[in-house]
Design an enzyme around this catalytic site. Structure first.
Site, PDB file in Angstrom:
ATOM      1  N   HIS A 307       0.855  -1.194   0.000  1.00 46.78           N
ATOM      2  CA  HIS A 307       0.000   0.000   0.000  1.00 46.78           C
ATOM      3  C   HIS A 307       0.885   1.236   0.000  1.00 46.78           C
ATOM      4  CE1 HIS A 307      -3.114   2.847   1.169  1.00 46.78           C
ATOM      5  NE2 HIS A 307      -3.988   1.924   0.815  1.00 46.78           N
ATOM      6  N   ASP A 364      -8.031  -5.062  -0.425  1.00 51.31           N
ATOM      7  CA  ASP A 364      -8.494  -5.886  -1.560  1.00 51.31           C
ATOM      8  C   ASP A 364      -8.178  -7.363  -1.405  1.00 51.31           C
ATOM      9  OD1 ASP A 364      -7.504  -3.043  -3.217  1.00 51.31           O
ATOM     10  OD2 ASP A 364      -9.550  -3.776  -3.277  1.00 51.31           O
TER      11      ASP A 364
HETATM   12  C1  SDX Z   1      -6.048   0.325  -3.018  1.00 45.76           C
HETATM   13  O1  SDX Z   1      -4.317   4.819  -1.853  1.00 45.76           O
HETATM   14  C2  SDX Z   1      -5.298   4.147  -1.308  1.00 45.76           C
HETATM   15  O2  SDX Z   1      -5.764   4.435  -0.263  1.00 45.76           O
HETATM   16  C3  SDX Z   1      -5.799   2.972  -2.136  1.00 45.76           C
HETATM   17  C4  SDX Z   1      -6.827   2.115  -1.456  1.00 45.76           C
HETATM   18  C5  SDX Z   1      -8.111   2.887  -1.200  1.00 45.76           C
HETATM   19  O3  SDX Z   1      -8.847   2.499  -0.278  1.00 45.76           O
HETATM   20  O4  SDX Z   1      -8.399   3.797  -1.983  1.00 45.76           O
HETATM   21  O5  SDX Z   1      -6.328   1.609  -0.231  1.00 45.76           O
HETATM   22  C6  SDX Z   1      -7.223   0.916  -2.320  1.00 45.76           C
HETATM   23  O6  SDX Z   1      -5.775   0.731  -4.127  1.00 45.76           O
HETATM   24  C7  SDX Z   1      -5.204  -0.716  -2.297  1.00 45.76           C
HETATM   25  C8  SDX Z   1      -3.976  -1.189  -3.162  1.00 45.76           C
HETATM   26  C9  SDX Z   1      -4.462  -2.238  -4.139  1.00 45.76           C
HETATM   27  N1  SDX Z   1      -3.396  -2.612  -5.090  1.00 45.76           N
HETATM   28  C10 SDX Z   1      -2.767  -3.807  -5.030  1.00 45.76           C
HETATM   29  O7  SDX Z   1      -2.974  -4.663  -4.159  1.00 45.76           O
HETATM   30  C11 SDX Z   1      -1.776  -4.043  -6.175  1.00 45.76           C
HETATM   31  C12 SDX Z   1      -0.494  -4.682  -5.613  1.00 45.76           C
HETATM   32  N2  SDX Z   1       0.175  -3.648  -4.816  1.00 45.76           N
HETATM   33  C13 SDX Z   1       1.138  -2.839  -5.485  1.00 45.76           C
HETATM   34  O8  SDX Z   1       1.218  -2.769  -6.834  1.00 45.76           O
HETATM   35  C14 SDX Z   1       1.714  -1.684  -4.662  1.00 45.76           C
HETATM   36  O9  SDX Z   1       1.945  -2.148  -3.408  1.00 45.76           O
HETATM   37  C15 SDX Z   1       0.897  -0.411  -4.615  1.00 45.76           C
HETATM   38  C16 SDX Z   1       0.568   0.101  -5.973  1.00 45.76           C
HETATM   39  C17 SDX Z   1      -0.370  -0.635  -3.836  1.00 45.76           C
HETATM   40  C18 SDX Z   1       1.723   0.626  -3.854  1.00 45.76           C
HETATM   41  O10 SDX Z   1       2.793   0.910  -4.660  1.00 45.76           O
HETATM   42  P1  SDX Z   1       3.936   1.979  -4.167  1.00 45.76           P
HETATM   43  O11 SDX Z   1       3.619   2.565  -2.847  1.00 45.76           O
HETATM   44  O12 SDX Z   1       4.164   2.924  -5.317  1.00 45.76           O
HETATM   45  O13 SDX Z   1       5.138   1.051  -3.884  1.00 45.76           O
HETATM   46  P2  SDX Z   1       6.188   0.657  -4.970  1.00 45.76           P
HETATM   47  O14 SDX Z   1       5.497   0.213  -6.224  1.00 45.76           O
HETATM   48  O15 SDX Z   1       7.185   1.766  -5.040  1.00 45.76           O
HETATM   49  O16 SDX Z   1       6.856  -0.657  -4.298  1.00 45.76           O
HETATM   50  C19 SDX Z   1       7.877  -0.538  -3.311  1.00 45.76           C
HETATM   51  C20 SDX Z   1       8.632  -1.869  -3.374  1.00 45.76           C
HETATM   52  C21 SDX Z   1       9.090  -2.199  -4.802  1.00 45.76           C
HETATM   53  O17 SDX Z   1      10.227  -3.061  -4.680  1.00 45.76           O
HETATM   54  P3  SDX Z   1      11.729  -2.385  -4.777  1.00 45.76           P
HETATM   55  O18 SDX Z   1      11.736  -1.550  -6.050  1.00 45.76           O
HETATM   56  O19 SDX Z   1      11.851  -1.534  -3.517  1.00 45.76           O
HETATM   57  O20 SDX Z   1      12.671  -3.550  -4.798  1.00 45.76           O
HETATM   58  O21 SDX Z   1       7.754  -2.940  -2.987  1.00 45.76           O
HETATM   59  C22 SDX Z   1       7.568  -3.811  -4.089  1.00 45.76           C
HETATM   60  C23 SDX Z   1       7.967  -3.033  -5.341  1.00 45.76           C
HETATM   61  O22 SDX Z   1       8.410  -3.942  -6.362  1.00 45.76           O
HETATM   62  N3  SDX Z   1       6.151  -4.170  -4.103  1.00 45.76           N
HETATM   63  C24 SDX Z   1       5.679  -5.394  -4.354  1.00 45.76           C
HETATM   64  C25 SDX Z   1       4.289  -5.282  -4.199  1.00 45.76           C
HETATM   65  N4  SDX Z   1       3.956  -4.025  -3.880  1.00 45.76           N
HETATM   66  C26 SDX Z   1       5.109  -3.327  -3.839  1.00 45.76           C
HETATM   67  N5  SDX Z   1       6.294  -6.562  -4.681  1.00 45.76           N
HETATM   68  C27 SDX Z   1       5.501  -7.628  -4.866  1.00 45.76           C
HETATM   69  N6  SDX Z   1       4.137  -7.619  -4.742  1.00 45.76           N
HETATM   70  C28 SDX Z   1       3.514  -6.466  -4.399  1.00 45.76           C
HETATM   71  N7  SDX Z   1       2.171  -6.462  -4.283  1.00 45.76           N
END
Ligand code: SDX
Length: 429
Positions: A307, A364
């Site tokens: 998140h 989710d």
């Molecule tokens: C919602 O904003 C809100 O409030 C949203 C929400 C709401 O109520 O409105 O809460 C609803 O959208 C919840 C999120 C739902 N999405 C997912 O579940 C999709 C999977 N999650 C991700 O794609 C990710 O965690 C995000 C998009 C939710 C957050 O992305 P960020 O904060 O931009 O984090 P990032 O992409 O910069 O990741 C940081 C690190 C990275 O690794 P490094 O580059 O540091 O090595 O964490 C890793 C990412 O690769 N990472 C994951 C991951 N999520 C982040 N690795 C594997 N699986 C994941 N799910």
């Protein structure tokens, strides 16, 4: 004496005011920075940038706190109803019994949708995604409510559009589902409360009124409450910025629905169940899929994990996980994907990759399993998220207008070509 921040650029120092919110959050107000220094700030994805001051929702991602108008989400999920929470978010306080009754009466008497709205369904190719349909249909409501296009609407005129939108979105969502089955649409009944009415229109039959299980209504209320608002997330920021151009409420909400559709945002609930089903079909080897999620060369991510703000458990995920167990037990459903989800959570939360990056289950991760148990198909999950988030979007849009916030217009740093001259096409390579 209010605090100030000092920014030193070269031999100049700039004093920037610091503001503090009611929950102790602090921000450096940079609204005058460019005038003073010629500099703007850059924060791609707005990860560290506040877009507004809001009194609607507060969350603390470090400790996993979520409050609507100061009320903890745990209390509201346990004791309130979705319509009461909608009132709280939009009008800023819990309603008295009379206020709630009047609110529900107003809404129930606006649930009918203009019959000509059905013609839109004839235009959608069969199998078109429900989120695309919802965004189009909600935008189209402006055509059927031309008064909403007037500039300078009074508070009372805005309130009528708010009531209509809350009422009609539940009918439209149920119609999208019925049309996807090729079934006749079911009309609302004023005798039902909001959620019972929605379940009646969604799962009812034209030939008879089916009994709506109160256990199902209670679970649906809880799910909608948990989705109702969440500060300045991607779709809410979209609603606010579209509304800041003085676009009407329906157009602003339609834009929010489109933003929510993305699998990184609200579309994740559909992606989670599709992921769990893929793992199940692949033999349930959870360790293999966790390894894929960690592999930088593999585009696979663990949907429902991580998140932007929560770096601890998403409090909504905790509540939904418990509700999952309860509803499946009450309905006597043994869902293998729930077992896979629990195993996935257990493996991920003990893996350093996820622990170091503070990646926990979000709202989710479990919601799709309950939606499935309640009888909804996977493609309807994000539409249900939108139905839940509607009061939050409306509250945020209303706050933005009440505060007379300026049109949203971020700056940029240009990094493209400079000083080019036009050449004839015959001279180009
Ligand atoms: C919602 O904003 C809100 O409030 C949203 C929400 C709401 O109520 O409105 O809460 C609803 O959208 C919840 C999120 C739902 N999405 C997912 O579940 C999709 C999977 N999650 C991700 O794609 C990710 O965690 C995000 C998009 C939710 C957050 O992305 P960020 O904060 O931009 O984090 P990032 O992409 O910069 O990741 C940081 C690190 C990275 O690794 P490094 O580059 O540091 O090595 O964490 C890793 C990412 O690769 N990472 C994951 C991951 N999520 C982040 N690795 C594997 N699986 C994941 N799910």
């Amino acid at each position: 004496m209010s605090e100030t921040a000092q920014l030193k650029i070269g031999d100049k120092t700039y004093d920037l005011p610091v503001i503090e919110g009611t929950e102790g959050e602090k921000a450096i107000d940079i609204s005058k920075l460019r005038d003073q220094s010629g500099y703007v700030t850059l924060d791609i994805g707005y990860k560290n940038t506040g877009a507004t001051k809001s009194a609607i929702t507060f969350l603390d991602g470090e400790v996993g706190i979520l409050k609507y108008r100061g009320y903890p989400i745990e209390q509201l999920a346990e004791k309130s109803t979705f319509i009461e929470v909608a009132y709280l978010l939009i009008y800023g306080k819990l309603p008295t019994a009379e206020q709630l009754q009047a609110f529900e009466f107003e809404i129930s008497h606006h649930t009918l949708v203009h019959e000509d709205m059905k013609k839109f369904f004839d235009g959608f190719p069969s199998g078109s995604h429900p989120m695309g349909q919802l965004s189009s249909l909600i935008g189209a409501l402006a055509a059927f409510n031309p008064a909403s296009l007037k500039q300078g609407l009074s508070a009372g005129e805005i309130n009528i559009e708010i009531i209509k939108l809350i009422a009609k979105m539940s009918t439209i969502v149920s119609w999208i589902y019925k049309k996807s089955l090729g079934h006749p649409v079911i009309y609302p009944r004023n005798k039902y409360d909001y959620v019972t009415n929605f379940m009646h229109m969604t799962f009812g039959q034209r030939t008879e009124d089916v009994e709506i299980d109160p256990v199902v209504v209670s679970a649906m209320n809880k799910l909608l409450i948990l989705h109702a608002d969440h500060e300045q997330n991607c779709s809410t920021s979209t609603v606010r910025i579209v509304g800041s151009s003085d676009a009407n409420l329906y157009a602003s909400i339609s834009a929010g629905i489109s933003a929510l559709w993305g699998p990184l945002h609200g579309g994740a609930n559909q992606a989670v169940v599709e992921m769990l089903q893929k793992i199940k079909e692949d033999g349930g080897d959870v360790d293999k899929w966790v390894a894929k999620a960690k592999d930088k060369n593999d585009p696979f991510r663990l949907m429902g994990f991580g998140h932007r703000v929560y770096k601890n458990f998403d409090p909504r995920a905790k509540i939904i996980k418990k509700a999952c167990d309860d509803i499946l037990e009450k309905l006597g459903i043994n869902d293998e994907t729930l077992e896979i989800a629990k195993k996935l959570e257990e493996v991920a939360l003990s893996d350093p990759y996820f622990v170091e990056r503070k990646l926990y289950p979000n709202v989710d991760f479990y919601s799709g399993i309950i939606y499935t148990a309640l009888g909804f198909p996977t493609e309807m999950f994000t539409v249900l998220f939108a139905l839940g988030r509607l009061p939050g979007w409306i509250a945020q849009w209303k706050e933005m207008k009440a505060n007379k916030e300026p049109i949203g217009r971020p700056r940029q740093i240009y990094v493209g070509e400079t000083d080019k001259n036009y050449t004839d096409i015959k001279d180009r390579k």
